[in-house]
Enzyme design. Structure first.
Site, PDB file in Angstrom:
ATOM      1  N   GLN A 109     -26.322   4.857   6.823  1.00 18.72           N
ATOM      2  CA  GLN A 109     -26.143   5.114   8.258  1.00 18.72           C
ATOM      3  C   GLN A 109     -25.175   6.265   8.504  1.00 18.72           C
ATOM      4  O   GLN A 109     -24.030   6.223   8.050  1.00 18.72           O
ATOM      5  CB  GLN A 109     -25.600   3.862   8.951  1.00 18.72           C
TER       6      GLN A 109
ATOM      7  N   HIS B 133     -23.188   7.674  11.323  1.00 16.09           N
ATOM      8  CA  HIS B 133     -22.756   7.345  12.690  1.00 16.09           C
ATOM      9  C   HIS B 133     -22.771   8.638  13.501  1.00 16.09           C
ATOM     10  O   HIS B 133     -22.328   9.677  13.009  1.00 16.09           O
ATOM     11  CB  HIS B 133     -21.334   6.764  12.623  1.00 16.09           C
TER      12      HIS B 133
ATOM     13  N   PHE C  74     -23.192  -2.335  23.527  1.00 17.53           N
ATOM     14  CA  PHE C  74     -23.195  -1.398  22.405  1.00 17.53           C
ATOM     15  C   PHE C  74     -24.625  -0.907  22.220  1.00 17.53           C
ATOM     16  O   PHE C  74     -25.572  -1.559  22.672  1.00 17.53           O
ATOM     17  CB  PHE C  74     -22.719  -2.102  21.130  1.00 17.53           C
TER      18      PHE C  74
ATOM     19  N   HIS D 146     -21.273   6.527   7.468  1.00 17.52           N
ATOM     20  CA  HIS D 146     -20.498   5.422   8.026  1.00 17.52           C
ATOM     21  C   HIS D 146     -20.729   4.090   7.329  1.00 17.52           C
ATOM     22  O   HIS D 146     -19.797   3.321   7.116  1.00 17.52           O
ATOM     23  CB  HIS D 146     -20.889   5.288   9.500  1.00 17.52           C
TER      24      HIS D 146
ATOM     25  N   GLU E 214     -18.180   3.721  18.766  1.00 14.44           N
ATOM     26  CA  GLU E 214     -19.302   3.618  19.701  1.00 14.44           C
ATOM     27  C   GLU E 214     -18.855   2.996  21.022  1.00 14.44           C
ATOM     28  O   GLU E 214     -19.530   3.122  22.047  1.00 14.44           O
ATOM     29  CB  GLU E 214     -20.395   2.761  19.053  1.00 14.44           C
TER      30      GLU E 214
ATOM     31  N   ARG F 212     -28.463  -0.388  11.054  1.00 18.19           N
ATOM     32  CA  ARG F 212     -27.618  -1.473  11.569  1.00 18.19           C
ATOM     33  C   ARG F 212     -27.201  -1.197  13.005  1.00 18.19           C
ATOM     34  O   ARG F 212     -26.828  -0.065  13.345  1.00 18.19           O
ATOM     35  CB  ARG F 212     -26.348  -1.599  10.706  1.00 18.19           C
TER      36      ARG F 212
ATOM     37  N   LEU G 117     -13.876   8.250  12.423  1.00 23.00           N
ATOM     38  CA  LEU G 117     -14.782   7.646  13.404  1.00 23.00           C
ATOM     39  C   LEU G 117     -14.294   7.767  14.845  1.00 23.00           C
ATOM     40  O   LEU G 117     -13.115   7.580  15.134  1.00 23.00           O
ATOM     41  CB  LEU G 117     -14.992   6.162  13.093  1.00 23.00           C
TER      42      LEU G 117
HETATM   43  C1  FAD Z   1     -13.845   3.262  11.302  1.00 22.62           C
HETATM   44  C2  FAD Z   1     -14.819   2.136  11.243  1.00 22.62           C
HETATM   45  C3  FAD Z   1     -15.048   1.365  12.366  1.00 22.62           C
HETATM   46  C4  FAD Z   1     -15.950   0.309  12.325  1.00 22.62           C
HETATM   47  N1  FAD Z   1     -16.153  -0.449  13.453  1.00 22.62           N
HETATM   48  C5  FAD Z   1     -16.986  -1.516  13.387  1.00 22.62           C
HETATM   49  C6  FAD Z   1     -17.152  -2.376  14.524  1.00 22.62           C
HETATM   50  O1  FAD Z   1     -16.534  -2.192  15.569  1.00 22.62           O
HETATM   51  N2  FAD Z   1     -17.998  -3.417  14.418  1.00 22.62           N
HETATM   52  C7  FAD Z   1     -18.704  -3.682  13.289  1.00 22.62           C
HETATM   53  O2  FAD Z   1     -19.460  -4.651  13.264  1.00 22.62           O
HETATM   54  N3  FAD Z   1     -18.551  -2.889  12.199  1.00 22.62           N
HETATM   55  C8  FAD Z   1     -17.709  -1.829  12.212  1.00 22.62           C
HETATM   56  N4  FAD Z   1     -17.548  -1.037  11.103  1.00 22.62           N
HETATM   57  C9  FAD Z   1     -18.180  -1.451   9.842  1.00 22.62           C
HETATM   58  C10 FAD Z   1     -17.376  -2.588   9.235  1.00 22.62           C
HETATM   59  O3  FAD Z   1     -16.011  -2.399   9.469  1.00 22.62           O
HETATM   60  C11 FAD Z   1     -17.588  -2.711   7.736  1.00 22.62           C
HETATM   61  O4  FAD Z   1     -18.955  -2.704   7.454  1.00 22.62           O
HETATM   62  C12 FAD Z   1     -16.976  -4.007   7.244  1.00 22.62           C
HETATM   63  O5  FAD Z   1     -15.621  -4.080   7.594  1.00 22.62           O
HETATM   64  C13 FAD Z   1     -17.128  -4.195   5.749  1.00 22.62           C
HETATM   65  O6  FAD Z   1     -16.440  -5.371   5.394  1.00 22.62           O
HETATM   66  P1  FAD Z   1     -16.488  -5.948   3.933  1.00 22.62           P
HETATM   67  O7  FAD Z   1     -15.733  -7.219   3.949  1.00 22.62           O
HETATM   68  O8  FAD Z   1     -17.879  -5.940   3.434  1.00 22.62           O
HETATM   69  O9  FAD Z   1     -15.686  -4.833   3.088  1.00 22.62           O
HETATM   70  P2  FAD Z   1     -14.192  -4.251   3.272  1.00 22.62           P
HETATM   71  O10 FAD Z   1     -13.544  -4.679   4.511  1.00 22.62           O
HETATM   72  O11 FAD Z   1     -14.239  -2.801   3.007  1.00 22.62           O
HETATM   73  O12 FAD Z   1     -13.435  -4.868   2.069  1.00 22.62           O
HETATM   74  C14 FAD Z   1     -13.715  -4.445   0.755  1.00 22.62           C
HETATM   75  C15 FAD Z   1     -12.669  -5.060  -0.146  1.00 22.62           C
HETATM   76  O13 FAD Z   1     -13.092  -4.885  -1.491  1.00 22.62           O
HETATM   77  C16 FAD Z   1     -11.991  -4.456  -2.265  1.00 22.62           C
HETATM   78  N5  FAD Z   1     -12.531  -3.761  -3.432  1.00 22.62           N
HETATM   79  C17 FAD Z   1     -13.444  -2.760  -3.462  1.00 22.62           C
HETATM   80  N6  FAD Z   1     -13.713  -2.430  -4.736  1.00 22.62           N
HETATM   81  C18 FAD Z   1     -12.953  -3.235  -5.520  1.00 22.62           C
HETATM   82  C19 FAD Z   1     -12.768  -3.372  -6.917  1.00 22.62           C
HETATM   83  N7  FAD Z   1     -13.438  -2.611  -7.790  1.00 22.62           N
HETATM   84  N8  FAD Z   1     -11.892  -4.283  -7.372  1.00 22.62           N
HETATM   85  C20 FAD Z   1     -11.195  -5.062  -6.512  1.00 22.62           C
HETATM   86  N9  FAD Z   1     -11.330  -4.988  -5.173  1.00 22.62           N
HETATM   87  C21 FAD Z   1     -12.200  -4.081  -4.698  1.00 22.62           C
HETATM   88  C22 FAD Z   1     -11.187  -3.599  -1.323  1.00 22.62           C
HETATM   89  O14 FAD Z   1      -9.877  -3.437  -1.780  1.00 22.62           O
HETATM   90  C23 FAD Z   1     -11.286  -4.438  -0.058  1.00 22.62           C
HETATM   91  O15 FAD Z   1     -10.340  -5.465  -0.088  1.00 22.62           O
HETATM   92  C24 FAD Z   1     -16.655   0.034  11.134  1.00 22.62           C
HETATM   93  C25 FAD Z   1     -16.430   0.815  10.007  1.00 22.62           C
HETATM   94  C26 FAD Z   1     -15.529   1.861  10.066  1.00 22.62           C
HETATM   95  C27 FAD Z   1     -15.333   2.708   8.854  1.00 22.62           C
END
Ligand code: FAD
Length: 613
Positions: free
Chosen positions: A242, A244, A129, A387, A261, A422, A258
């Site tokens: 970021q 993307h 990557f 992103h 990558e 990142r 998206l």
């Molecule tokens: C299309 C895409 C592809 C990606 N691919 C990669 C990859 O291949 N590798 C990599 O390392 N990263 C990747 N990323 C980045 C990565 O997916 C995210 O940074 C990561 O999943 C974030 O995880 P998290 O647990 O912090 O939040 P999330 O998975 O977004 O979870 C957030 C949670 O908080 C809850 N929530 C939010 N606000 C509230 C509220 N007020 N009250 C109650 N619940 C709430 C939501 O319902 C959800 O359950 C990608 C991102 C995208 C958009």
């Protein structure tokens, strides 16, 4: 399923847990599992259905120095790549813990049932990557997030963790000794709910919905960051958003979606409308030696990767870091060398069709279904999309503790791990490593914390805030959608990939005006399943975070990582190389933005950086 309609005489439901985890993505699930394993009674809240969190969208993979494909990889090189990618603004201890612990966290996922792609000898396969010096991303085709969420969710449910789905938290409850719980409402009925908790973990993800063009889903409204800020925590590094490099640009309805990558990791080549492979021009001089010198060398590297074999060829220029590739594409388009729909071309069709379909099944379907493009036969059109946010809630490296006692944060909502930029794949591993650490620490805090007391006056105030937009008449206010559209346009136009002081000042004026409009926002209809009403509270958060992004971007008068100032194009190490920008609520209630010194780095870590430092 039946729902009881909300009436103004309805009292909020109440629930109590040792640890309340807000957010059920990778970070929240992993934190909940750790807290449960440590013996805590855990409640897990998410505003959509369990399994729908943003993490499910992750495609390319999870970064960990497992050394299955690249035997010379190590935690030390992973640490170095992460720090170099983050332009040395990362919290070094976080980058170290992440590099050290991510292999164990990935193996643990496998033990819990995750089925990764395999090497020929049956071990977890890893792919290259951008910015990673070794093939490091464990993956499941281009659906890694789905497998990760499925595995963590199974585990959490098996442990008996109490899940509250479609429940939005709008306020944290605090007392003299720190956090005491949270207030929210059921999206299905609008009925309020109060959680009393000895410790609260925020794992609510990012802020992408502040921008017009984004790869993020509706859930990314920065709720956790804004809730923490309101409760007295600090936001750090908010200028680093970021973009993307590769989102879809056509058709308009899917703009920003998206394009992983992994396409470039598998050998995708970027060209402008003249057919020029333009990334050769944009490689930073000090990193040029890490990349192939010719098309032929880049192709040898791609062939070796596709066969998971060793090679002396260096990686293609398309695998430069995201900030650099995004700026390159933006510049090509701005200078008139873009594709018909305002992007550039990304081509993987020179590889065997079966290989492309096997390694990139989602991309194949995404372009076929949405753009009528067969990526095994021709190029995709792509352009930058908002992103990820490197900034977020300032936390302690070891525990995820914030400045508010009992309040913790992990995942994309937290800051420090990624510095100014990142690397792809480092988010999924961040969620696992710091989700686990934070869950552990929250459970430990809960053990010694007193019975939480939630102040009824605070609950009343939060209930009134919920009701206010529904009680305003049409003449008294405007709907949230109009304000949200103007906010997104402001951030896209004035606080995007390239920034200048005059634009940032203009943005701050506009944000102040949007905040004034928000004070009179109204919602029509009832409380049950009412997205216009739900948006009111998300918009509140987005406005706070947009202000933090803009103020932080204005303060940092240099260009570094994802933050590019056209009026300050140089990286200014003397002034900005050893400080983070922090935003918090001032005594008068307004936002204060200042700098804090970077955490000290041990001599051992410093020596790993070699000449990069
Ligand atoms: C299309 C895409 C592809 C990606 N691919 C990669 C990859 O291949 N590798 C990599 O390392 N990263 C990747 N990323 C980045 C990565 O997916 C995210 O940074 C990561 O999943 C974030 O995880 P998290 O647990 O912090 O939040 P999330 O998975 O977004 O979870 C957030 C949670 O908080 C809850 N929530 C939010 N606000 C509230 C509220 N007020 N009250 C109650 N619940 C709430 C939501 O319902 C959800 O359950 C990608 C991102 C995208 C958009």
């Amino acid at each position: 399923m039946t729902f009881t309609p909300y009436t103004s005489s309805s009292r909020p439901q109440t629930r109590q847990h040792d640890v309340l985890v807000i957010g059920a993505g990778g970070a929240g699930l992993r934190a909940a599992i750790a807290a449960r394993d440590a013996g805590a009674d855990v409640g897990l809240v998410c505003k959509s259905l369990l399994g729908k969190a943003h993490t499910v969208m992750a495609e390319g993979g999870v970064a960990a120095a497992l050394t299955h494909v690249a035997p010379t990889d190590s935690w030390q090189t992973h640490f170095r790549d992460t720090m170099v990618g983050g332009k040395l603004l990362n919290n070094p201890r976080m980058a170290q813990l992440h590099a050290l612990e991510s292999p164990d966290r990935v193996r643990e996922l496998e033990l819990w049932g995750a089925v990764f792609d395999r090497t020929n000898d049956g071990r977890i396969l890893q792919r290259p990557f951008g910015g990673h010096s070794h093939a490091r991303l464990a993956h499941v085709g281009d659906r890694t997030g789905l497998e990760m969420i499925r595995t963590l969710q199974d585990r959490a449910v098996a442990l008996g963790i109490q899940v509250y789905m479609e429940c939005t938290i709008t306020k944290l409850m605090t007392g003299p000794a720190g956090v005491t719980g949270a207030f929210g409402y059921w999206r299905t009925t609008g009925h309020p709910i109060v959680f009393a908790a000895r410790a609260v973990v925020l794992a609510t993800g990012g802020i992408g919905k502040a921008y017009e063009v984004t790869s993020n889903s509706w859930e990314y409204s920065g709720d956790g960051q804004a809730l923490a800020y309101e409760a007295g925590a600090e936001l750090m590094d908010m200028e680093f958003v970021q973009f993307h490099p590769t989102g879809m640009v056509w058709p308009p309805g899917v703009r920003g979606l998206l394009v992983t990558e992994a396409v470039r990791g598998e050998g995708g080549i970027l060209r402008n409308k003249d057919g020029e492979r333009f990334m050769w021009k944009y490689l930073p001089e000090d990193r040029r030696a890490e990349y192939a010198a010719t098309d032929e060398e880049a192709e040898r590297w791609v062939t070796a990767q596709s066969q998971a074999s060793e090679t002396d060829a260096r990686r293609p220029p398309e695998l430069s870091t995201r900030d650099n590739v995004a700026r390159a594409i933006y510049t090509e388009v701005r200078e008139g060398r873009g594709s018909p729909h305002g992007g550039v071309f990304l081509d993987i069709s020179y590889l065997p069709p079966d290989h492309v379909r096997r390694k990139l099944p989602s991309m194949y379907e995404q372009f076929k279904e949405l753009a009528d493009v067969d990526i095994t036969k021709g190029p995709m059109e792509v352009g930058p999309t908002t992103h990820y946010v490197m900034g977020g809630i300032r936390v302690d490296a070891e525990t995820g503790a914030t400045a508010v006692p009992g309040l913790f944060a992990a995942g994309e909502a937290a800051a420090g791990m990624h510095g100014a930029n990142r690397l792809g794949g480092n988010s999924l591993s961040d969620l696992l490593v710091f989700g686990a650490r934070t869950g552990d620490a929250a459970a430990a805090h809960a053990t010694g914390a007193p019975e939480p007391y939630v102040d009824p006056v605070e609950v009343r105030a939060a209930s009134d805030q919920l009701a206010a937009p529904l009680e305003r008449g049409e003449a008294d206010g405007e709907d949230a959608y109009a304000i949200a559209r103007d906010l997104q346009a402001t951030m896209q136009q004035l606080v995007g990939i390239f920034r200048v002081e005059a634009d940032l000042d203009d943005a701050l004026d506009r944000l102040a005006e949007l905040r004034r409009r928000w004070q009179h926002v109204r919602a029509t209809g009832g409380r049950a399943f009412n997205p216009g009403w739900n948006l009111v509270f998300e918009l509140d958060h987005l406005l706070t975070l947009s202000e933090a992004i803009t103020r932080s971007a204005r303060l940092r008068t240099e260009s570094r990582g994802a933050h590019s100032r056209l009026d300050h194009p140089a990286t200014d190490d003397a002034k900005w190389g050893s400080v983070n920008v922090v935003a918090c609520r001032g005594a008068e209630g307004g936002m204060t933005v200042t700098t804090v010194p970077l955490p000290a780095m041990s001599d051992e870590l410093r020596s790993l950086l070699g000449t990069a430092h």
